[in-house]
Design a protein around this motif. Structure first.
Motif, PDB file in Angstrom:
ATOM      1  N   UNK A 162     107.857 -22.961  -6.248  1.00  0.00           N
ATOM      2  CA  UNK A 162     107.935 -21.496  -6.186  1.00  0.00           C
ATOM      3  C   UNK A 162     109.311 -21.043  -5.725  1.00  0.00           C
ATOM      4  N   UNK A 163     109.849 -21.745  -4.732  1.00  0.00           N
ATOM      5  CA  UNK A 163     111.160 -21.376  -4.184  1.00  0.00           C
ATOM      6  C   UNK A 163     112.252 -21.516  -5.249  1.00  0.00           C
ATOM      7  N   UNK A 164     112.146 -22.575  -6.056  1.00  0.00           N
ATOM      8  CA  UNK A 164     113.153 -22.797  -7.095  1.00  0.00           C
ATOM      9  C   UNK A 164     113.160 -21.653  -8.107  1.00  0.00           C
ATOM     10  N   UNK A 165     112.023 -20.946  -8.206  1.00  0.00           N
ATOM     11  CA  UNK A 165     111.944 -19.824  -9.137  1.00  0.00           C
ATOM     12  C   UNK A 165     112.044 -18.467  -8.426  1.00  0.00           C
ATOM     13  N   UNK A 166     112.480 -18.489  -7.184  1.00  0.00           N
ATOM     14  CA  UNK A 166     112.731 -17.239  -6.470  1.00  0.00           C
ATOM     15  C   UNK A 166     111.494 -16.502  -5.998  1.00  0.00           C
ATOM     16  N   UNK A 167     110.343 -17.158  -5.989  1.00  0.00           N
ATOM     17  CA  UNK A 167     109.116 -16.483  -5.557  1.00  0.00           C
ATOM     18  C   UNK A 167     108.979 -16.497  -4.033  1.00  0.00           C
ATOM     19  N   UNK A 168     108.247 -15.533  -3.533  1.00  0.00           N
ATOM     20  CA  UNK A 168     107.874 -15.478  -2.103  1.00  0.00           C
ATOM     21  C   UNK A 168     106.580 -16.268  -1.967  1.00  0.00           C
ATOM     22  N   UNK A 169     106.483 -17.125  -0.954  1.00  0.00           N
ATOM     23  CA  UNK A 169     105.263 -17.908  -0.769  1.00  0.00           C
ATOM     24  C   UNK A 169     104.496 -17.423   0.457  1.00  0.00           C
ATOM     25  N   UNK A 170     103.253 -17.012   0.211  1.00  0.00           N
ATOM     26  CA  UNK A 170     102.382 -16.540   1.291  1.00  0.00           C
ATOM     27  C   UNK A 170     101.196 -17.495   1.422  1.00  0.00           C
ATOM     28  N   UNK A 171     100.800 -17.775   2.667  1.00  0.00           N
ATOM     29  CA  UNK A 171      99.676 -18.689   2.887  1.00  0.00           C
ATOM     30  C   UNK A 171      98.542 -17.975   3.617  1.00  0.00           C
ATOM     31  N   UNK A 172      97.331 -18.078   3.048  1.00  0.00           N
ATOM     32  CA  UNK A 172      96.123 -17.629   3.743  1.00  0.00           C
ATOM     33  C   UNK A 172      95.626 -18.800   4.577  1.00  0.00           C
ATOM     34  N   UNK A 173      95.859 -18.685   5.892  1.00  0.00           N
ATOM     35  CA  UNK A 173      95.432 -19.760   6.793  1.00  0.00           C
ATOM     36  C   UNK A 173      94.521 -19.213   7.865  1.00  0.00           C
ATOM     37  N   UNK A 174      93.567 -18.376   7.471  1.00  0.00           N
ATOM     38  CA  UNK A 174      92.703 -17.660   8.421  1.00  0.00           C
ATOM     39  C   UNK A 174      92.213 -18.586   9.529  1.00  0.00           C
ATOM     40  N   UNK A 175      91.711 -19.747   9.132  1.00  0.00           N
ATOM     41  CA  UNK A 175      91.370 -20.743  10.161  1.00  0.00           C
ATOM     42  C   UNK A 175      92.111 -22.055   9.918  1.00  0.00           C
ATOM     43  N   UNK A 176      92.359 -22.378   8.616  1.00  0.00           N
ATOM     44  CA  UNK A 176      92.940 -23.679   8.282  1.00  0.00           C
ATOM     45  C   UNK A 176      94.340 -23.904   8.832  1.00  0.00           C
ATOM     46  N   UNK A 177      95.073 -22.819   9.117  1.00  0.00           N
ATOM     47  CA  UNK A 177      96.416 -22.982   9.668  1.00  0.00           C
ATOM     48  C   UNK A 177      96.382 -23.742  10.997  1.00  0.00           C
ATOM     49  N   UNK A 178      95.211 -23.714  11.640  1.00  0.00           N
ATOM     50  CA  UNK A 178      95.086 -24.397  12.931  1.00  0.00           C
ATOM     51  C   UNK A 178      95.073 -25.924  12.797  1.00  0.00           C
ATOM     52  N   UNK A 179      95.014 -26.444  11.566  1.00  0.00           N
ATOM     53  CA  UNK A 179      95.200 -27.888  11.372  1.00  0.00           C
ATOM     54  C   UNK A 179      96.574 -28.296  11.907  1.00  0.00           C
ATOM     55  N   UNK A 180      97.506 -27.358  11.880  1.00  0.00           N
ATOM     56  CA  UNK A 180      98.853 -27.611  12.396  1.00  0.00           C
ATOM     57  C   UNK A 180      98.863 -27.995  13.871  1.00  0.00           C
ATOM     58  N   UNK A 181      97.818 -27.598  14.605  1.00  0.00           N
ATOM     59  CA  UNK A 181      97.815 -27.843  16.051  1.00  0.00           C
ATOM     60  C   UNK A 181      97.388 -29.266  16.387  1.00  0.00           C
ATOM     61  N   UNK A 182      96.883 -30.002  15.390  1.00  0.00           N
ATOM     62  CA  UNK A 182      96.265 -31.299  15.667  1.00  0.00           C
ATOM     63  C   UNK A 182      97.024 -32.456  15.013  1.00  0.00           C
ATOM     64  N   UNK A 183      97.334 -33.454  15.794  1.00  0.00           N
ATOM     65  CA  UNK A 183      98.026 -34.644  15.252  1.00  0.00           C
ATOM     66  C   UNK A 183      97.189 -35.290  14.160  1.00  0.00           C
ATOM     67  N   UNK A 184      95.869 -35.259  14.345  1.00  0.00           N
ATOM     68  CA  UNK A 184      94.970 -35.923  13.397  1.00  0.00           C
ATOM     69  C   UNK A 184      94.800 -35.135  12.090  1.00  0.00           C
ATOM     70  N   UNK A 185      95.067 -33.835  12.110  1.00  0.00           N
ATOM     71  CA  UNK A 185      94.800 -32.987  10.933  1.00  0.00           C
ATOM     72  C   UNK A 185      96.068 -32.514  10.232  1.00  0.00           C
TER      73      UNK A 185
END
Ligand SMILES: *Cc1c(COP(=O)(O)O)cnc(C)c1O
Length: 463
Positions: free
Chosen positions: A246-269
């Motif tokens: 997407x970046x190579x084509x100049x698009x803006x990237x938006x992520x819906x991480x209502x709950x899934x973004x919290x995988x970022x908080x865990x080493x295992x996830x």
């Protein structure tokens, strides 16, 4: 004056203390409850403590148990104790979190809570943020910034000139997108026809080669909307491959991480969200997996200029304090609740390690529930994610799919009626499934055992 606050506290405390034995589902429907609250507009008033007692007692049979431990419906979390306590203070203090001069404390705490959330979620330090009412409004905030940026790139000033006559924007998404993304596009004047679904795999994850082909074929202002954790099977888009395309084509990237973004908080996830930090904006919730009370979402935007251009406001009576955060510059709202304060409290109470433990623990309980149901006669596992979501079905030998759809619903309703646990259902790939969603900090091993016991008993009666 009678002590109305003591009465409110007593009622709240009584509800919280009774959650272990309270039914997890409401016993009355909305129309049944409405008749209990119905009546003509009161002409004269009555004592405040009597009002509170009436409210609490009349509401009781209609309350859902998501503050409790065995509630697995939708993605409705509970509230860790300090966040609930902080929420009570927020109401008592009654601060208007619009501007630093209107509430210095709301501005100061929000500034810190935002920094802490970016660190917790491992997103860029230089990103701007907004505390919103939920993920729906986080999408609105982030996609307004996206709309600004992709149109500014081609010389169109959307804040001044609006969208009439503007070049159309295409929004690449997958079928896994949540309805709130669609609704944000409606609110923003982009319209749902702007949505352009990209081919997916069997779990609904966007195919990178399909995105690449679509982007080559289209050369206009574009937004790519990706998913971190879908509601049914907890599927994550492949951020590491998709975002660079997407970046190579100049698009803006938006992520819906209502709950899934919290995988970022865990080493295992964290492997599930690899590459997610390269997006332009992220929408998430505090009132789901972070376990703060309702009325809390967050937009994080790695383009403070576009964010501010889309949201800021100037009025003659506004005076800014140098170096202070003025929430009005980053939010859709004017007057607003100091909703960052319960977030600050929750992060102080749990620390990053406590959040990680909660994410890992609820995910493990979800798996244990799903595997436990799969091991029961009549139980069938449809999907078990690495996070806190999954799907099961209840089936009778020799029955048709349609009969098992109905049986799944019957078993679930009977479990809910027992009050021991509460689940909701969904239609997934044409089949009726019961969703297993473990979001509460309270859920423990005993609760998993107790919930499985309730399901086992229903199956013994119905199979
Ligand atoms: C809940 C949810 C939303 C909407 O969030 P609200 O906080 O209810 O506004 C958006 N996307 C996903 C994936 C969700 O689970």
């Amino acid at each position: 004056m009678s002590d109305v606050y003591a009465e409110a506290y007593r009622q709240a405390r009584d509800w919280l203390d009774g959650l272990d034995t309270a039914p997890m589902g409401a016993r009355l429907s909305a129309p049944e409850l409405q008749s209990a609250f119905e009546g003509p507009l009161p002409r004269t008033g009555q004592p405040a403590d009597k009002v509170i007692r009436f409210l609490a007692e009349t509401a009781r049979p209609g309350l859902m148990g998501n503050a409790g431990a065995r509630f697995y419906g939708w993605v409705n979390g509970g509230a860790v104790p300090s966040s609930l306590g902080a929420d009570w203070l927020v109401s008592a203090w009654d601060q208007n979190a619009a501007l630093s001069t209107v509430s210095p404390v709301a501005s100061a705490i929000e500034a810190v809570a935002g920094k802490w959330m970016k660190a917790l979620l491992r997103l860029p330090e230089e990103a701007s943020f907004a505390f919103t009412t939920g993920c729906q409004m986080a999408h609105m905030t982030a996609l307004a910034a996206a709309r600004h940026a992709v149109l500014a790139d081609i010389g169109w000033d959307v804040e001044t000139d609006g969208l009439m006559g503007a070049p159309p924007i295409r929004v690449f998404t997958s079928r896994n997108r949540h309805g709130s993304v669609e609704r944000a596009l409606r609110y923003l004047g982009l319209g749902t026809n702007a949505l352009h679904p990209v081919a997916t795999d069997e779990m609904g994850r966007m195919r990178p080669e399909a995105l690449e082909a679509e982007m080559i074929a289209y050369q206009g202002p574009a937004i790519l909307a990706l998913n971190a954790g879908d509601l049914n099977v907890g599927a994550f888009d492949n951020f590491a491959d998709l975002i660079p395309i997407a970046k190579a084509h100049g698009a803006w990237v938006h992520v819906d991480g209502a709950f899934g973004l919290f995988a970022q908080t865990s080493k295992a996830k964290r492997h599930l969200t690899a590459g997610i930090e390269k997006a332009d904006s992220w929408a998430t919730d505090g009132h789901k997996w972070l376990n703060v009370p309702f009325d809390c979402g967050m937009a994080i935007i790695n383009n403070p200029d576009a964010h501010k251009a889309a949201m800021t406001l100037n009025a003659d009576y506004i005076t800014a304090t140098p170096n202070a955060r003025d929430p009005i510059d980053w939010n859709l709202e004017w007057s607003r609740r100091a909703r960052a304060i319960p977030v600050y409290a929750a992060l102080m109470e749990m620390g990053a390690e406590g959040v990680e433990a909660m994410i890992d623990r609820t995910s493990a309980h979800c798996r244990a529930l799903i595997e436990g149901i799969g091991a029961l006669p009549g139980g069938e596992i449809i999907a078990c994610s690495e996070i806190n979501q999954g799907l099961v079905r209840f089936v009778r030998a020799g029955a048709s799919e349609a009969e098992n759809d109905a049986f799944t619903e019957t078993v679930m309703q009977a479990v809910n009626a027992s009050g021991e646990a509460f689940f909701t259902s969904t239609l997934w790939q044409g089949r009726r499934c019961m969703r297993v969603s473990v979001v509460s900090w309270r859920t423990g091993t005993d609760d998993v055992t107790r919930s499985l016991g309730a399901i086992k008993q229903v199956l013994a009666e119905k199979l």
